[in-house]
Design a protein around this motif. Structure first.
Motif, PDB file in Angstrom:
ATOM      1  N   LEU A  28      47.605  68.296  40.084  1.00 39.74           N
ATOM      2  CA  LEU A  28      47.917  67.139  39.092  1.00 39.74           C
ATOM      3  C   LEU A  28      48.268  65.795  39.728  1.00 39.74           C
ATOM      4  O   LEU A  28      47.757  64.873  39.088  1.00 39.74           O
ATOM      5  CB  LEU A  28      49.079  67.682  38.233  1.00 39.74           C
ATOM      6  CG  LEU A  28      48.890  68.615  37.090  1.00 39.74           C
ATOM      7  CD1 LEU A  28      50.099  69.049  36.399  1.00 39.74           C
ATOM      8  CD2 LEU A  28      47.912  68.222  36.287  1.00 39.74           C
ATOM      9  N   GLY A  29      49.023  65.722  40.974  1.00 41.03           N
ATOM     10  CA  GLY A  29      49.290  64.472  41.587  1.00 41.03           C
ATOM     11  C   GLY A  29      47.858  63.871  41.892  1.00 41.03           C
ATOM     12  O   GLY A  29      47.764  62.580  41.534  1.00 41.03           O
ATOM     13  N   GLU A  30      46.895  64.543  42.402  1.00 44.13           N
ATOM     14  CA  GLU A  30      45.880  63.834  42.710  1.00 44.13           C
ATOM     15  C   GLU A  30      45.178  63.534  41.629  1.00 44.13           C
ATOM     16  O   GLU A  30      44.370  62.521  41.524  1.00 44.13           O
ATOM     17  CB  GLU A  30      44.847  64.796  43.546  1.00 44.13           C
ATOM     18  CG  GLU A  30      45.703  65.181  44.808  1.00 44.13           C
ATOM     19  CD  GLU A  30      45.049  66.548  45.455  1.00 44.13           C
ATOM     20  OE1 GLU A  30      45.090  66.980  46.650  1.00 44.13           O
ATOM     21  OE2 GLU A  30      44.285  67.218  44.764  1.00 44.13           O
ATOM     22  N   LEU A  31      44.980  64.360  40.480  1.00 45.38           N
ATOM     23  CA  LEU A  31      44.223  63.941  39.103  1.00 45.38           C
ATOM     24  C   LEU A  31      44.910  62.528  38.667  1.00 45.38           C
ATOM     25  O   LEU A  31      44.219  61.909  38.367  1.00 45.38           O
ATOM     26  CB  LEU A  31      44.355  65.013  38.259  1.00 45.38           C
ATOM     27  CG  LEU A  31      43.806  64.897  36.848  1.00 45.38           C
ATOM     28  CD1 LEU A  31      42.387  64.631  36.956  1.00 45.38           C
ATOM     29  CD2 LEU A  31      44.211  66.020  35.910  1.00 45.38           C
ATOM     30  N   PHE A  32      46.276  62.514  38.748  1.00 42.41           N
ATOM     31  CA  PHE A  32      46.914  61.370  38.048  1.00 42.41           C
ATOM     32  C   PHE A  32      46.650  60.146  38.852  1.00 42.41           C
ATOM     33  O   PHE A  32      46.407  59.074  38.081  1.00 42.41           O
ATOM     34  CB  PHE A  32      48.420  61.621  38.050  1.00 42.41           C
ATOM     35  CG  PHE A  32      48.890  62.446  36.934  1.00 42.41           C
ATOM     36  CD1 PHE A  32      48.240  62.607  35.851  1.00 42.41           C
ATOM     37  CD2 PHE A  32      50.036  63.493  37.012  1.00 42.41           C
ATOM     38  CE1 PHE A  32      48.642  63.373  34.605  1.00 42.41           C
ATOM     39  CE2 PHE A  32      50.362  64.398  36.218  1.00 42.41           C
ATOM     40  CZ  PHE A  32      49.685  64.403  34.695  1.00 42.41           C
ATOM     41  N   VAL A  33      46.656  60.136  40.147  1.00 44.96           N
ATOM     42  CA  VAL A  33      46.292  59.211  41.051  1.00 44.96           C
ATOM     43  C   VAL A  33      44.891  58.568  40.729  1.00 44.96           C
ATOM     44  O   VAL A  33      44.493  57.245  40.525  1.00 44.96           O
ATOM     45  CB  VAL A  33      46.535  59.412  42.417  1.00 44.96           C
ATOM     46  CG1 VAL A  33      45.986  58.167  43.493  1.00 44.96           C
ATOM     47  CG2 VAL A  33      48.125  59.493  42.826  1.00 44.96           C
ATOM     48  N   LEU A  34      44.078  59.455  40.581  1.00 46.38           N
ATOM     49  CA  LEU A  34      42.621  59.173  40.213  1.00 46.38           C
ATOM     50  C   LEU A  34      42.607  58.378  39.030  1.00 46.38           C
ATOM     51  O   LEU A  34      41.734  57.508  38.745  1.00 46.38           O
ATOM     52  CB  LEU A  34      41.984  60.254  40.465  1.00 46.38           C
ATOM     53  CG  LEU A  34      41.341  60.898  41.713  1.00 46.38           C
ATOM     54  CD1 LEU A  34      40.768  62.237  41.748  1.00 46.38           C
ATOM     55  CD2 LEU A  34      40.632  59.894  42.778  1.00 46.38           C
ATOM     56  N   LYS A  40      36.727  53.186  37.323  1.00 44.09           N
ATOM     57  CA  LYS A  40      36.674  54.535  37.135  1.00 44.09           C
ATOM     58  C   LYS A  40      35.484  55.175  37.762  1.00 44.09           C
ATOM     59  O   LYS A  40      35.592  56.285  37.987  1.00 44.09           O
ATOM     60  CB  LYS A  40      36.503  54.501  35.487  1.00 44.09           C
ATOM     61  CG  LYS A  40      37.717  54.174  34.635  1.00 44.09           C
ATOM     62  CD  LYS A  40      38.751  54.977  35.135  1.00 44.09           C
ATOM     63  CE  LYS A  40      40.264  54.288  34.156  1.00 44.09           C
ATOM     64  NZ  LYS A  40      41.309  54.966  35.169  1.00 44.09           N
ATOM     65  N   GLY A  41      34.422  54.251  37.822  1.00 48.11           N
ATOM     66  CA  GLY A  41      33.301  54.835  38.601  1.00 48.11           C
ATOM     67  C   GLY A  41      33.496  55.198  40.017  1.00 48.11           C
ATOM     68  O   GLY A  41      33.081  56.325  40.669  1.00 48.11           O
ATOM     69  N   ALA A  42      34.541  54.361  40.655  1.00 51.05           N
ATOM     70  CA  ALA A  42      34.758  54.643  41.988  1.00 51.05           C
ATOM     71  C   ALA A  42      35.881  55.552  42.116  1.00 51.05           C
ATOM     72  O   ALA A  42      35.677  56.919  43.045  1.00 51.05           O
ATOM     73  CB  ALA A  42      35.503  53.446  42.542  1.00 51.05           C
ATOM     74  N   ALA A  43      36.710  56.058  41.056  1.00 51.84           N
ATOM     75  CA  ALA A  43      37.546  57.152  40.857  1.00 51.84           C
ATOM     76  C   ALA A  43      36.719  58.457  40.967  1.00 51.84           C
ATOM     77  O   ALA A  43      36.926  59.587  41.388  1.00 51.84           O
ATOM     78  CB  ALA A  43      38.433  56.974  39.806  1.00 51.84           C
ATOM     79  N   ILE A  44      35.580  58.350  39.995  1.00 51.10           N
ATOM     80  CA  ILE A  44      34.544  59.561  39.922  1.00 51.10           C
ATOM     81  C   ILE A  44      33.784  59.849  41.193  1.00 51.10           C
ATOM     82  O   ILE A  44      33.957  61.250  41.676  1.00 51.10           O
ATOM     83  CB  ILE A  44      33.600  59.353  38.751  1.00 51.10           C
ATOM     84  CG1 ILE A  44      34.321  59.389  37.375  1.00 51.10           C
ATOM     85  CG2 ILE A  44      32.568  60.189  38.700  1.00 51.10           C
ATOM     86  CD1 ILE A  44      33.562  58.710  36.157  1.00 51.10           C
ATOM     87  N   CYS A  45      33.560  58.985  41.757  1.00 42.54           N
ATOM     88  CA  CYS A  45      32.632  59.126  43.091  1.00 42.54           C
ATOM     89  C   CYS A  45      33.686  59.653  44.142  1.00 42.54           C
ATOM     90  O   CYS A  45      33.533  60.512  44.791  1.00 42.54           O
ATOM     91  CB  CYS A  45      32.005  57.896  43.593  1.00 42.54           C
ATOM     92  SG  CYS A  45      30.826  57.396  42.712  1.00 42.54           S
TER      93      CYS A  45
END
Length: 69
Positions: A28-34, A40-45
């Motif tokens: 969850l921590g990783e998910l929240f940071v992303l 958002k494109g960079a987060a998805i990549c």
């Protein structure tokens, strides 16, 4: 079938499943940071590449244990 359904089906047919709390899944921590990244494109990549790296490490660990992935 829309693109999301295709992605979900691809994952399902690949048989990738990790037990809850596995070190090879996103937490969850990783998910929240992303989710807080502005781009958002960079987060998805980044999430995709991170997932690939976690999958590779999972496969390596399985090989060390003599298991198949």
């Amino acid at each position: 079938m829309n693109e999301i359904e295709k992605i979900q089906r691809y994952i399902q047919l690949t048989g990738v499943e990790y037990r809850l709390g596995s070190p090879y899944q996103m937490n969850l921590g990783e998910l929240f940071v992303l989710s807080e990244m502005d781009d958002k494109g960079a987060a998805i990549c980044l999430a995709f590449n991170y997932g690939r790296a976690k999958g590779e490490r999972s496969a390596r660990a399985a090989r060390r244990r003599g298991a198949t992935v």
